[in-house]
Design a protein around this motif. Structure first.
Motif, short mmCIF file in Angstrom:
data_model
loop_
_atom_site.label_atom_id
_atom_site.label_comp_id
_atom_site.label_asym_id
_atom_site.label_seq_id
_atom_site.Cartn_x
_atom_site.Cartn_y
_atom_site.Cartn_z
N GLY A 134 0.82 -1.21 0.00
CA GLY A 134 0.00 0.00 0.00
C GLY A 134 0.85 1.25 0.00
O GLY A 134 2.06 1.21 -0.25
N ILE A 135 0.20 2.35 0.33
CA ILE A 135 0.88 3.64 0.39
C ILE A 135 0.32 4.41 1.59
O ILE A 135 -0.85 4.27 1.94
CB ILE A 135 0.68 4.43 -0.92
N PRO A 152 19.38 17.97 26.61
CA PRO A 152 19.32 19.32 26.06
C PRO A 152 18.71 19.39 24.66
O PRO A 152 18.17 20.43 24.28
CB PRO A 152 20.79 19.75 26.02
N ILE A 153 18.78 18.30 23.91
CA ILE A 153 18.22 18.32 22.56
C ILE A 153 16.75 17.93 22.54
O ILE A 153 16.11 18.00 21.49
CB ILE A 153 19.01 17.41 21.60
N SER A 154 16.20 17.53 23.68
CA SER A 154 14.77 17.20 23.76
C SER A 154 14.00 18.49 24.02
O SER A 154 13.92 18.97 25.15
CB SER A 154 14.51 16.18 24.88
N LYS A 155 13.44 19.05 22.97
CA LYS A 155 12.74 20.33 23.07
C LYS A 155 11.27 20.17 23.46
O LYS A 155 10.60 21.14 23.79
CB LYS A 155 12.83 21.06 21.73
N THR A 156 10.78 18.96 23.43
CA THR A 156 9.43 18.68 23.91
C THR A 156 9.41 17.26 24.45
O THR A 156 10.09 16.37 23.92
CB THR A 156 8.37 18.84 22.80
N ILE A 157 8.66 17.06 25.51
CA ILE A 157 8.59 15.72 26.12
C ILE A 157 7.61 14.83 25.36
O ILE A 157 7.84 13.64 25.19
CB ILE A 157 8.17 15.83 27.60
N ARG A 158 6.52 15.43 24.88
CA ARG A 158 5.49 14.65 24.20
C ARG A 158 5.41 15.05 22.73
O ARG A 158 5.45 16.24 22.40
CB ARG A 158 4.13 14.85 24.86
N SER A 159 5.29 14.08 21.85
CA SER A 159 5.14 14.35 20.43
C SER A 159 4.04 13.47 19.85
O SER A 159 3.78 12.37 20.35
CB SER A 159 6.47 14.08 19.69
N ASN A 160 3.39 13.96 18.80
CA ASN A 160 2.29 13.25 18.18
C ASN A 160 2.59 12.96 16.71
O ASN A 160 3.32 13.71 16.05
CB ASN A 160 1.01 14.08 18.28
N SER A 161 2.02 11.89 16.20
CA SER A 161 2.20 11.48 14.82
C SER A 161 0.87 11.04 14.24
O SER A 161 -0.06 10.68 14.96
CB SER A 161 3.20 10.33 14.72
N GLY A 162 0.78 11.05 12.91
CA GLY A 162 -0.43 10.63 12.24
C GLY A 162 -0.13 9.89 10.95
O GLY A 162 0.88 10.16 10.28
N VAL A 163 -1.00 8.94 10.60
CA VAL A 163 -0.84 8.14 9.38
C VAL A 163 -2.20 7.97 8.71
O VAL A 163 -3.19 7.67 9.36
CB VAL A 163 -0.27 6.74 9.69
N LEU A 164 -2.22 8.17 7.39
CA LEU A 164 -3.39 7.85 6.58
C LEU A 164 -2.90 6.89 5.51
O LEU A 164 -2.02 7.23 4.71
CB LEU A 164 -4.00 9.10 5.95
N ALA A 165 -3.45 5.68 5.47
CA ALA A 165 -2.91 4.65 4.59
C ALA A 165 -4.01 3.91 3.83
O ALA A 165 -5.10 3.66 4.35
CB ALA A 165 -2.09 3.65 5.39
N LEU A 166 -3.68 3.54 2.59
CA LEU A 166 -4.50 2.66 1.76
C LEU A 166 -3.70 1.40 1.52
O LEU A 166 -2.57 1.46 1.03
CB LEU A 166 -4.86 3.33 0.45
N SER A 167 -4.23 0.25 1.89
CA SER A 167 -3.48 -1.00 1.80
C SER A 167 -4.28 -2.12 1.19
O SER A 167 -5.51 -2.13 1.23
CB SER A 167 -2.98 -1.40 3.19
N TYR A 168 -3.54 -3.10 0.62
CA TYR A 168 -4.15 -4.25 -0.06
C TYR A 168 -3.48 -5.52 0.42
O TYR A 168 -2.26 -5.64 0.44
CB TYR A 168 -3.97 -4.10 -1.58
N HIS A 169 -4.30 -6.48 0.84
CA HIS A 169 -3.81 -7.75 1.34
C HIS A 169 -3.85 -8.79 0.23
O HIS A 169 -4.90 -8.96 -0.42
CB HIS A 169 -4.68 -8.20 2.52
N PHE A 170 -2.74 -9.48 -0.01
CA PHE A 170 -2.71 -10.47 -1.10
C PHE A 170 -2.09 -11.78 -0.61
O PHE A 170 -1.46 -11.84 0.42
CB PHE A 170 -1.92 -9.92 -2.29
#
Length: 268
Positions: A47-48, A250-268
């Motif tokens: 998928g993508i 010192p390089i951690s500028k935020t303790i919490r971070s968020n992510s998101g994914v939108l995916a179209l997939s095909y099972h074969f």
């Protein structure tokens, strides 16, 4: 048909909860999910996906990517793909997976953020690892994995523990959630969260020597709509929280971070 659908849901949960989430860098290859095919058969998923994630773990800046999704497993126990790496599952029991694998840590480029200026680059490294999963039923997965070989000295060691749950409100709708923790040795922590004396001279950061311990906790939720018995459109959101010395870096500028994914997939 129902058995085939349940298998599809299992791999969707694995790929979405742990595979695509790997592109947020911190959780790369943190779990092995081997439900691409019924026991004794070959199978895969392609998928993508469109992703948004932090530039690095602890960064405030975000990054957007379009990435392919491809995973395949063979009936003889071998598997390969973007989510699981390359490895072998010794178990023939559908409720238990254990084996060895080869993965890759993508390192970290200094150009990802102004906060990384003077820190230098962490090169990509091959990792050797092992995994042990328990799947009591098609709804629940308990996962564990260990990987060695990342970081500046190729001695980084990471252990990941997780749990995921998938439910099916109706024939086409799937919802799921997952949670996990990651622990790392001092070599890994020094490479990705530490600041050496030389780095302190070249950058804006003070010298920092983190210890081994709990690196982060993470939670994930997704909803998936089955376009047809083999294809699905999935939306996933996740949140990571740095812990221990990782959050004090010192390089951690935020303790919490968020992510998101939108995916179209095909099972074969």
């Amino acid at each position: 048909m129902r058995n085939h659908t349940l298998k599809f849901v299992s791999i969707m949960a694995g790929i979405m909860l742990y595979g695509l989430h790997s592109h947020t860098y911190a959780q790369m290859f943190n779990a092995v999910q081997l439900h691409a095919a019924p026991p004794g058969r070959d199978g895969g998923l392609a998928g993508i996906a469109a992703l948004t994630m932090p530039q690095y773990q602890g960064a405030k800046e975000t990054r957007k990517l379009i990435v392919p999704v491809l995973d395949y497993q063979w009936a003889n126990g071998w598997f390969a793909g973007a989510s699981n790496g390359i490895g072998y599952n010794f178990s023939k029991n559908a409720s238990l997976d254990f084996g060895a694998r080869l993965t890759a840590d993508i390192g970290r480029k200094e150009s990802r953020s102004t906060a990384l200026r003077g820190m230098g680059e962490i090169k990509e490294k091959a990792e050797l690892g092992a995994f042990f999963n328990v799947n009591p039923n098609h709804n629940i997965s308990l996962t564990s994995s260990a990987r060695y070989g990342s970081g500046g000295d190729s001695k980084g060691f990471v252990v990941d523990l997780g749990i995921s749950l998938v439910e099916m409100p109706n024939a086409k709708l799937r919802v799921g959630a997952g949670a996990g923790v990651s622990l790392a040795n001092q070599n890994y922590m020094q490479s990705f969260f530490g600041v050496t004396k030389l780095q302190a001279q070249r950058s804006q950061h003070a010298e920092f020597k983190p210890k081994a311990g709990l690196r982060d906790t993470h939670i994930t939720a997704f909803i998936s709509y089955m376009v047809n018995p083999r294809s699905a459109l999935t939306l996933l959101v996740s949140s990571d929280r740095l812990t221990g010395d990782a959050k004090l870096s010192p390089i951690s500028k935020t303790i919490r971070s968020n992510s998101g994914v939108l995916a179209l997939s095909y099972h074969f």
